[in-house]
Design a protein around this motif. Structure first.
Motif, PDB file in Angstrom:
ATOM      1  N   MET A   1       0.851  -1.183   0.000  1.00  0.00           N
ATOM      2  CA  MET A   1       0.000   0.000   0.000  1.00  0.00           C
ATOM      3  C   MET A   1       0.885   1.230   0.000  1.00  0.00           C
ATOM      4  SD  MET A   1      -3.612  -0.335   1.204  1.00  0.00           S
ATOM      5  CE  MET A   1      -4.021  -0.573   2.890  1.00  0.00           C
ATOM      6  N   GLY A   2       0.289   2.350  -0.179  1.00  0.00           N
ATOM      7  CA  GLY A   2       1.018   3.608  -0.214  1.00  0.00           C
ATOM      8  C   GLY A   2       0.288   4.599  -1.085  1.00  0.00           C
ATOM      9  N   THR A   3       0.917   5.734  -1.266  1.00  0.00           N
ATOM     10  CA  THR A   3       0.319   6.769  -2.105  1.00  0.00           C
ATOM     11  C   THR A   3       0.487   6.399  -3.573  1.00  0.00           C
ATOM     12  OG1 THR A   3       0.763   8.447  -0.443  1.00  0.00           O
ATOM     13  CG2 THR A   3       0.412   9.224  -2.679  1.00  0.00           C
ATOM     14  N   ARG A   4      -0.562   6.583  -4.332  1.00  0.00           N
ATOM     15  CA  ARG A   4      -0.553   6.343  -5.777  1.00  0.00           C
ATOM     16  C   ARG A   4      -0.982   7.626  -6.473  1.00  0.00           C
ATOM     17  NH1 ARG A   4       1.950   2.389  -4.493  1.00  0.00           N
ATOM     18  NH2 ARG A   4       1.124   0.327  -4.312  1.00  0.00           N
ATOM     19  N   ARG A   5      -0.370   7.902  -7.623  1.00  0.00           N
ATOM     20  CA  ARG A   5      -0.762   9.042  -8.445  1.00  0.00           C
ATOM     21  C   ARG A   5      -0.986   8.539  -9.862  1.00  0.00           C
ATOM     22  NH1 ARG A   5      -0.665  14.583  -8.641  1.00  0.00           N
ATOM     23  NH2 ARG A   5       0.422  14.772  -6.646  1.00  0.00           N
ATOM     24  N   LEU A   6      -2.088   8.974 -10.446  1.00  0.00           N
ATOM     25  CA  LEU A   6      -2.395   8.705 -11.842  1.00  0.00           C
ATOM     26  C   LEU A   6      -2.507  10.042 -12.549  1.00  0.00           C
ATOM     27  CD1 LEU A   6      -3.282   6.912 -14.239  1.00  0.00           C
ATOM     28  CD2 LEU A   6      -5.639   7.186 -13.403  1.00  0.00           C
ATOM     29  N   THR A   7      -1.743  10.198 -13.612  1.00  0.00           N
ATOM     30  CA  THR A   7      -1.831  11.403 -14.426  1.00  0.00           C
ATOM     31  C   THR A   7      -2.332  11.000 -15.803  1.00  0.00           C
ATOM     32  OG1 THR A   7      -0.058  12.488 -13.211  1.00  0.00           O
ATOM     33  CG2 THR A   7      -0.561  13.350 -15.402  1.00  0.00           C
ATOM     34  N   LEU A   8      -3.427  11.620 -16.209  1.00  0.00           N
ATOM     35  CA  LEU A   8      -3.996  11.414 -17.539  1.00  0.00           C
ATOM     36  C   LEU A   8      -3.536  12.569 -18.408  1.00  0.00           C
ATOM     37  CD1 LEU A   8      -7.657  10.619 -16.435  1.00  0.00           C
ATOM     38  CD2 LEU A   8      -5.831   8.974 -16.949  1.00  0.00           C
ATOM     39  N   LEU A   9      -2.924  12.286 -19.528  1.00  0.00           N
ATOM     40  CA  LEU A   9      -2.429  13.323 -20.432  1.00  0.00           C
ATOM     41  C   LEU A   9      -2.983  13.085 -21.825  1.00  0.00           C
ATOM     42  CD1 LEU A   9      -0.454  15.732 -20.997  1.00  0.00           C
ATOM     43  CD2 LEU A   9       1.250  13.978 -21.578  1.00  0.00           C
ATOM     44  N   ARG A  10      -3.733  14.060 -22.313  1.00  0.00           N
ATOM     45  CA  ARG A  10      -4.224  13.982 -23.691  1.00  0.00           C
ATOM     46  C   ARG A  10      -3.094  14.411 -24.624  1.00  0.00           C
ATOM     47  NH1 ARG A  10      -9.041  17.523 -26.421  1.00  0.00           N
ATOM     48  NH2 ARG A  10      -8.887  16.568 -28.487  1.00  0.00           N
ATOM     49  N   HIS A  11      -3.004  13.785 -25.768  1.00  0.00           N
ATOM     50  CA  HIS A  11      -1.982  14.159 -26.751  1.00  0.00           C
ATOM     51  C   HIS A  11      -2.156  15.620 -27.171  1.00  0.00           C
ATOM     52  CE1 HIS A  11      -4.898  14.170 -30.021  1.00  0.00           C
ATOM     53  NE2 HIS A  11      -5.366  13.025 -29.530  1.00  0.00           N
ATOM     54  N   GLY A  12      -1.071  16.201 -27.690  1.00  0.00           N
ATOM     55  CA  GLY A  12      -1.122  17.569 -28.207  1.00  0.00           C
ATOM     56  C   GLY A  12      -1.962  17.668 -29.468  1.00  0.00           C
ATOM     57  N   LYS A  13      -2.189  18.896 -29.911  1.00  0.00           N
ATOM     58  CA  LYS A  13      -3.009  19.143 -31.099  1.00  0.00           C
ATOM     59  C   LYS A  13      -2.444  18.381 -32.291  1.00  0.00           C
ATOM     60  CE  LYS A  13      -5.117  22.806 -33.811  1.00  0.00           C
ATOM     61  NZ  LYS A  13      -6.377  22.093 -33.902  1.00  0.00           N
ATOM     62  N   ALA A  14      -3.339  17.705 -32.994  1.00  0.00           N
ATOM     63  CA  ALA A  14      -2.933  16.852 -34.120  1.00  0.00           C
ATOM     64  C   ALA A  14      -3.496  17.390 -35.430  1.00  0.00           C
ATOM     65  CB  ALA A  14      -3.429  15.426 -33.892  1.00  0.00           C
ATOM     66  N   GLN A  15      -2.919  16.900 -36.515  1.00  0.00           N
ATOM     67  CA  GLN A  15      -3.426  17.220 -37.854  1.00  0.00           C
ATOM     68  C   GLN A  15      -4.910  16.882 -37.922  1.00  0.00           C
ATOM     69  OE1 GLN A  15      -0.980  14.448 -40.075  1.00  0.00           O
ATOM     70  NE2 GLN A  15      -0.001  16.163 -41.130  1.00  0.00           N
ATOM     71  N   SER A  16      -5.617  17.586 -38.769  1.00  0.00           N
ATOM     72  CA  SER A  16      -7.033  17.263 -38.959  1.00  0.00           C
ATOM     73  C   SER A  16      -7.137  15.911 -39.660  1.00  0.00           C
ATOM     74  CB  SER A  16      -7.729  18.346 -39.780  1.00  0.00           C
ATOM     75  OG  SER A  16      -7.281  18.280 -41.125  1.00  0.00           O
ATOM     76  N   ILE A  17      -8.277  15.304 -39.483  1.00  0.00           N
ATOM     77  CA  ILE A  17      -8.507  13.987 -40.097  1.00  0.00           C
ATOM     78  C   ILE A  17      -8.425  14.092 -41.624  1.00  0.00           C
ATOM     79  CG2 ILE A  17     -11.021  14.152 -40.130  1.00  0.00           C
ATOM     80  CD1 ILE A  17      -9.036  10.979 -39.288  1.00  0.00           C
ATOM     81  N   ASP A  18      -8.747  15.254 -42.173  1.00  0.00           N
ATOM     82  CA  ASP A  18      -8.687  15.451 -43.635  1.00  0.00           C
ATOM     83  C   ASP A  18      -7.258  15.409 -44.161  1.00  0.00           C
ATOM     84  OD1 ASP A  18     -11.398  15.896 -43.352  1.00  0.00           O
ATOM     85  OD2 ASP A  18     -11.194  18.073 -43.346  1.00  0.00           O
ATOM     86  N   ALA A  19      -6.278  15.717 -43.295  1.00  0.00           N
ATOM     87  CA  ALA A  19      -4.882  15.781 -43.722  1.00  0.00           C
ATOM     88  C   ALA A  19      -4.207  14.412 -43.757  1.00  0.00           C
ATOM     89  CB  ALA A  19      -4.104  16.717 -42.799  1.00  0.00           C
ATOM     90  N   CYS A  20      -4.883  13.391 -43.252  1.00  0.00           N
ATOM     91  CA  CYS A  20      -4.289  12.049 -43.170  1.00  0.00           C
ATOM     92  C   CYS A  20      -5.242  11.008 -43.737  1.00  0.00           C
ATOM     93  CB  CYS A  20      -4.024  11.687 -41.712  1.00  0.00           C
ATOM     94  SG  CYS A  20      -2.424  12.181 -41.154  1.00  0.00           S
ATOM     95  N   ALA A  21      -4.655   9.970 -44.275  1.00  0.00           N
ATOM     96  CA  ALA A  21      -5.476   8.867 -44.774  1.00  0.00           C
ATOM     97  C   ALA A  21      -6.080   8.088 -43.616  1.00  0.00           C
ATOM     98  CB  ALA A  21      -4.630   7.953 -45.647  1.00  0.00           C
ATOM     99  N   GLU A  22      -5.340   7.974 -42.510  1.00  0.00           N
ATOM    100  CA  GLU A  22      -5.776   7.176 -41.365  1.00  0.00           C
ATOM    101  C   GLU A  22      -5.714   7.999 -40.084  1.00  0.00           C
ATOM    102  OE1 GLU A  22      -6.777   3.939 -41.284  1.00  0.00           O
ATOM    103  OE2 GLU A  22      -6.631   3.822 -43.471  1.00  0.00           O
ATOM    104  N   ASP A  23      -6.731   7.892 -39.252  1.00  0.00           N
ATOM    105  CA  ASP A  23      -6.736   8.580 -37.959  1.00  0.00           C
ATOM    106  C   ASP A  23      -5.520   8.194 -37.135  1.00  0.00           C
ATOM    107  OD1 ASP A  23      -8.121  10.088 -35.696  1.00  0.00           O
ATOM    108  OD2 ASP A  23      -7.891   8.090 -34.829  1.00  0.00           O
ATOM    109  N   PHE A  24      -5.179   6.915 -37.175  1.00  0.00           N
ATOM    110  CA  PHE A  24      -4.079   6.370 -36.391  1.00  0.00           C
ATOM    111  C   PHE A  24      -2.757   7.074 -36.691  1.00  0.00           C
ATOM    112  CE2 PHE A  24      -0.906   3.078 -35.418  1.00  0.00           C
ATOM    113  CZ  PHE A  24      -1.329   2.684 -34.159  1.00  0.00           C
ATOM    114  N   GLU A  25      -2.592   7.549 -37.924  1.00  0.00           N
ATOM    115  CA  GLU A  25      -1.329   8.130 -38.379  1.00  0.00           C
ATOM    116  C   GLU A  25      -1.255   9.640 -38.220  1.00  0.00           C
ATOM    117  OE1 GLU A  25      -1.132   6.703 -42.371  1.00  0.00           O
ATOM    118  OE2 GLU A  25      -0.777   4.640 -41.726  1.00  0.00           O
ATOM    119  N   ARG A  26      -2.309  10.276 -37.705  1.00  0.00           N
ATOM    120  CA  ARG A  26      -2.285  11.730 -37.543  1.00  0.00           C
ATOM    121  C   ARG A  26      -1.119  12.141 -36.651  1.00  0.00           C
ATOM    122  NH1 ARG A  26      -7.683  12.839 -35.025  1.00  0.00           N
ATOM    123  NH2 ARG A  26      -6.854  14.926 -34.839  1.00  0.00           N
ATOM    124  N   THR A  27      -0.344  13.120 -37.095  1.00  0.00           N
ATOM    125  CA  THR A  27       0.818  13.578 -36.341  1.00  0.00           C
ATOM    126  C   THR A  27       0.489  14.866 -35.596  1.00  0.00           C
ATOM    127  OG1 THR A  27       1.648  14.837 -38.214  1.00  0.00           O
ATOM    128  CG2 THR A  27       2.427  12.563 -38.001  1.00  0.00           C
TER     129      THR A  27
END
Length: 171
Positions: A1-27
């Motif tokens: 037991m002990g102290t636990r910390r969870l940090t949720l981090l959303r990715h930074g702003k990505a290319q629009s879906i129109d700029a990529c063939a696949e959502d997975f590959e958006r940079t």
């Protein structure tokens, strides 16, 4: 037991879906890189260095996690790709925690909305709607807890930060 910390981090702003063939590959866009670097600096400044980063394999999430890992001076074995984080439900994301080593005190999850914001909205003694913007984070703490038994609403605190917020959060 002990102290636990969870940090949720959303990715930074990505290319629009129109700029990529696949959502997975958006940079990340240029702004997305800047957002991730800003959050990396804040994470280091606030001493929110994780023991482990679990990251979605999507290009935009992986790039964000690499920026954070470099700033925190983590080595490669402290950054793990978790395929189930790609567009994961809150339940799938939470399930990943239950299998973590008890020696880990702070885990960061770098992934996507809407799942991360849905979890963030449940964190802490007063759950409330929280929408994580690009590169936004929610960091929650539990005392006397095991990863296997954590519940979002039993966190004793939940702090939020994002690249657009004021510098007074650094105080």
């Amino acid at each position: 037991m002990g102290t636990r910390r969870l940090t949720l981090l959303r990715h930074g702003k990505a290319q629009s879906i129109d700029a990529c063939a696949e959502d997975f590959e958006r940079t990340l866009t240029r702004r997305g890189y800047i957002e991730a670097q800003e959050m990396a600096a804040r994470i280091v400044y606030r001493d929110l260095i994780p023991d482990l980063i679990l990251v979605s394999p999507a290009e935009r999430a992986w790039a964000t996690a690499e920026i954070i890992a470099n700033a925190c001076e983590l080595d490669a074995k402290q950054v793990l790709c978790a395929r189930e984080l790609y567009l994961a439900t809150p339940e799938a994301t939470w399930q990943l925690l239950s299998h973590r080593d008890a020696r880990l005190r702070h885990i960061m999850i770098c992934g996507h909305n809407p799942g991360l914001s849905q979890i963030a909205s449940r964190l802490g003694p007063k759950p409330q709607p929280r929408e994580l913007p690009p590169a936004g984070l929610a960091s929650a703490v539990w005392h006397n807890a095991h990863w296997q038994t954590l519940q979002p609403e039993s966190a004793v605190s939940c702090d939020l930060d994002d690249p657009e917020s004021m510098a007074d959060l650094w105080a």
